[in-house]
Design a protein around this motif. Sequence first.
Motif, PDB file in Angstrom:
ATOM      1  N   SER B   3       0.817  -1.217   0.000  1.00 13.61           N
ATOM      2  CA  SER B   3       0.000   0.000   0.000  1.00 13.61           C
ATOM      3  C   SER B   3       0.853   1.272   0.000  1.00 13.61           C
ATOM      4  CB  SER B   3      -0.968  -0.001   1.188  1.00 13.61           C
ATOM      5  OG  SER B   3      -0.268  -0.040   2.407  1.00 13.61           O
ATOM      6  N   ALA B   4       2.070   1.204   0.508  1.00 21.86           N
ATOM      7  CA  ALA B   4       2.916   2.409   0.540  1.00 21.86           C
ATOM      8  C   ALA B   4       3.251   2.812  -0.895  1.00 21.86           C
ATOM      9  CB  ALA B   4       4.187   2.138   1.343  1.00 21.86           C
TER      10      ALA B   4
ATOM     11  N   ILE C  36      -4.817   2.544   8.324  1.00 26.10           N
ATOM     12  CA  ILE C  36      -5.242   3.726   7.564  1.00 26.10           C
ATOM     13  C   ILE C  36      -4.288   3.895   6.396  1.00 26.10           C
ATOM     14  CG2 ILE C  36      -5.556   6.229   7.643  1.00 26.10           C
ATOM     15  CD1 ILE C  36      -7.631   4.707   9.299  1.00 26.10           C
ATOM     16  N   ILE C  37      -4.811   3.738   5.206  1.00 28.92           N
ATOM     17  CA  ILE C  37      -4.007   3.933   4.001  1.00 28.92           C
ATOM     18  C   ILE C  37      -4.739   4.962   3.133  1.00 28.92           C
ATOM     19  CG2 ILE C  37      -3.066   1.593   4.166  1.00 28.92           C
ATOM     20  CD1 ILE C  37      -4.911   0.701   1.942  1.00 28.92           C
ATOM     21  N   THR C  38      -4.153   5.348   2.018  1.00 34.08           N
ATOM     22  CA  THR C  38      -4.873   6.294   1.162  1.00 34.08           C
ATOM     23  C   THR C  38      -5.992   5.568   0.414  1.00 34.08           C
ATOM     24  OG1 THR C  38      -3.347   5.923  -0.671  1.00 34.08           O
ATOM     25  CG2 THR C  38      -2.845   7.752   0.800  1.00 34.08           C
ATOM     26  N   LYS C  54      -1.131  -9.030   4.015  1.00 34.10           N
ATOM     27  CA  LYS C  54      -0.239  -8.912   5.161  1.00 34.10           C
ATOM     28  C   LYS C  54      -0.373  -7.518   5.748  1.00 34.10           C
ATOM     29  CE  LYS C  54       3.417 -10.355   2.907  1.00 34.10           C
ATOM     30  NZ  LYS C  54       4.813 -10.683   2.559  1.00 34.10           N
ATOM     31  N   ALA C  55      -0.421  -7.449   7.058  1.00 33.90           N
ATOM     32  CA  ALA C  55      -0.379  -6.161   7.758  1.00 33.90           C
ATOM     33  C   ALA C  55       1.081  -5.940   8.144  1.00 33.90           C
ATOM     34  CB  ALA C  55      -1.270  -6.186   8.991  1.00 33.90           C
TER      35      ALA C  55
ATOM     36  N   LEU D  62       0.222   1.400   9.951  1.00 37.29           N
ATOM     37  CA  LEU D  62       0.075   0.061   9.372  1.00 37.29           C
ATOM     38  C   LEU D  62      -0.039   0.156   7.855  1.00 37.29           C
ATOM     39  CD1 LEU D  62      -2.328  -2.160  11.510  1.00 37.29           C
ATOM     40  CD2 LEU D  62      -0.005  -2.683  10.808  1.00 37.29           C
ATOM     41  N   MET D  63       0.642  -0.733   7.178  1.00 35.37           N
ATOM     42  CA  MET D  63       0.523  -0.853   5.727  1.00 35.37           C
ATOM     43  C   MET D  63      -0.118  -2.197   5.398  1.00 35.37           C
ATOM     44  SD  MET D  63       4.337   0.567   4.820  1.00 35.37           S
ATOM     45  CE  MET D  63       5.055  -0.233   6.272  1.00 35.37           C
ATOM     46  N   ILE D  64      -0.635  -2.272   4.183  1.00 37.51           N
ATOM     47  CA  ILE D  64      -1.255  -3.515   3.721  1.00 37.51           C
ATOM     48  C   ILE D  64      -0.505  -3.979   2.480  1.00 37.51           C
ATOM     49  CG2 ILE D  64      -3.367  -4.537   2.773  1.00 37.51           C
ATOM     50  CD1 ILE D  64      -3.707  -3.828   5.687  1.00 37.51           C
TER      51      ILE D  64
END
Lengths: 67, 67, 67, 67, 67, 67
Positions: B3-4, C36-38, C54-55, D62-64
Motif C-alpha cells: 500500500s505504501a 489507515i491507508i490512502t 499482510k499487515a 500500518l501498511m497492507i
Amino acid sequence: MLSARNQLPATVKSVKLGTVMAEVVVSVGDQELVAIITRGSAEQLDLKVGDSVKAIVKSTELMIDKS
Amino acid sequence: MLSARNQLPATVKSVKLGTVMAEVVVSVGDQELVAIITRGSAEQLDLKVGDSVKAIVKSTELMIDKS
Amino acid sequence: MLSARNQLPATVKSVKLGTVMAEVVVSVGDQELVAIITRGSAEQLDLKVGDSVKAIVKSTELMIDKS
Amino acid sequence: MLSARNQLPATVKSVKLGTVMAEVVVSVGDQELVAIITRGSAEQLDLKVGDSVKAIVKSTELMIDKS
Amino acid sequence: MLSARNQLPATVKSVKLGTVMAEVVVSVGDQELVAIITRGSAEQLDLKVGDSVKAIVKSTELMIDKS
Amino acid sequence: MLSARNQLPATVKSVKLGTVMAEVVVSVGDQELVAIITRGSAEQLDLKVGDSVKAIVKSTELMIDKS
C-alpha cells in the motif's frame, strides 16, 4: 535547519482536499510522490499546482526493499 | 503489492551498523536519502554498497515545505 | 524483501473509503487491526472483504505497554 | 484509554540494548514482532524476558500488502 | 513553511550520541520531551545544551489518551 | 506504562470529524497542537471540547529545528 535529512525538491502536480486530510501529489525528477497532510496545512501553505516545494521525510520513516 | 505508494529506485551508497540500528545512505537520481532501519534488517537484506534497492515511504510520513 | 520486519498474515474484514483516506480493518488470528491507508492505495490494491493480505509495520513504529 | 487502536497482547522474548535505542522482540500468538524503543524507555519499563506486555501501533502506521 | 503543524519552542537539555542515533532531551515550558534523530543530524545541527530550538511533530504522529 | 515517553497534559479545543479521520486540536500550556486520529478512535474516546487528555508522541517521531 531541520533535523529531517531527506529533503527533495519537488513540484506540486495535484491537491485533493478531504474534510480532514489532503492528498498532495508532487513530482521529484521523473518520479511521483504522494504526501498526506492535513487539509488545514494544505490551506495554510496555499498549495497550488505548479508550486515549487520540498518533500521531506524523517529518515526513520524510510524503508528499504531489495529484490 | 504494498500500500505504501512512494517507491523510489535507489542505489546503496553506504551502510553504517550500530548495535541496534543501521544507517543506509542511498542515491535517488542526483539526491541522497538516509534510511534508518534495524541492524537486523540490514543484515537480513545483506545490504552492500552498489546494491539496487527501492526506498519506500508511506504517504502519511511525507511532509511538504513551501518557501 | 522489505526492511520492515513486522509482517502479519491477515484477512480483510472491512474497507471504508473517505475522500482521501481509507480505513481497512483486518483480522490477525483472533485480533483485529485497523490500517489507515490512502483511498488511492485501497483502490489500486482492489481491497475486498475476505482478501488475504499482510499487515506490515516498521519496527520503529511499535510501542510497548507494560502494566 | 489510548487513541491508538491496535493493541496486541504479547510476551517479551528478548531485549537488546544499544547506546540510545533498544530492540524488543515480542511474540504475539505464533508470530514475532520487533519493536524499537529508546533504551531509556526499556529501562524505565524494566523490560525482561517473559514479561506480559502489549504491542501497540497507531493505525496510520500500518501498511497492507496484497499479493 | 513546513506542513507539520506542531512546532514547540524548546531548549536543549542534553544530547546523547550513539553510533547511529542520538537522543536529544528538550524542555518545553515545564515539560521534557525526548527526540530521537540521527547522530548525523545532531552533528550537522551542532546541537548543544542550552540551544533554542523547535520540537516539531507531524500531526498524524500525535496520539490522544483520555482517562 | 507506555514506552512512548512524550506525554503532555492537554485540553481538547475542537474535534472535527471526517469520514475516516478526525482532527483534534488540543492546547498544551499556551501552545496548540493538532492530532490526527481515526474517527473511530475519536468516537470511542468520546472526545469533547474541554476534556482533559494527554497528547502523546513516540520519541522517534519528534524532529528538531535549529535556526
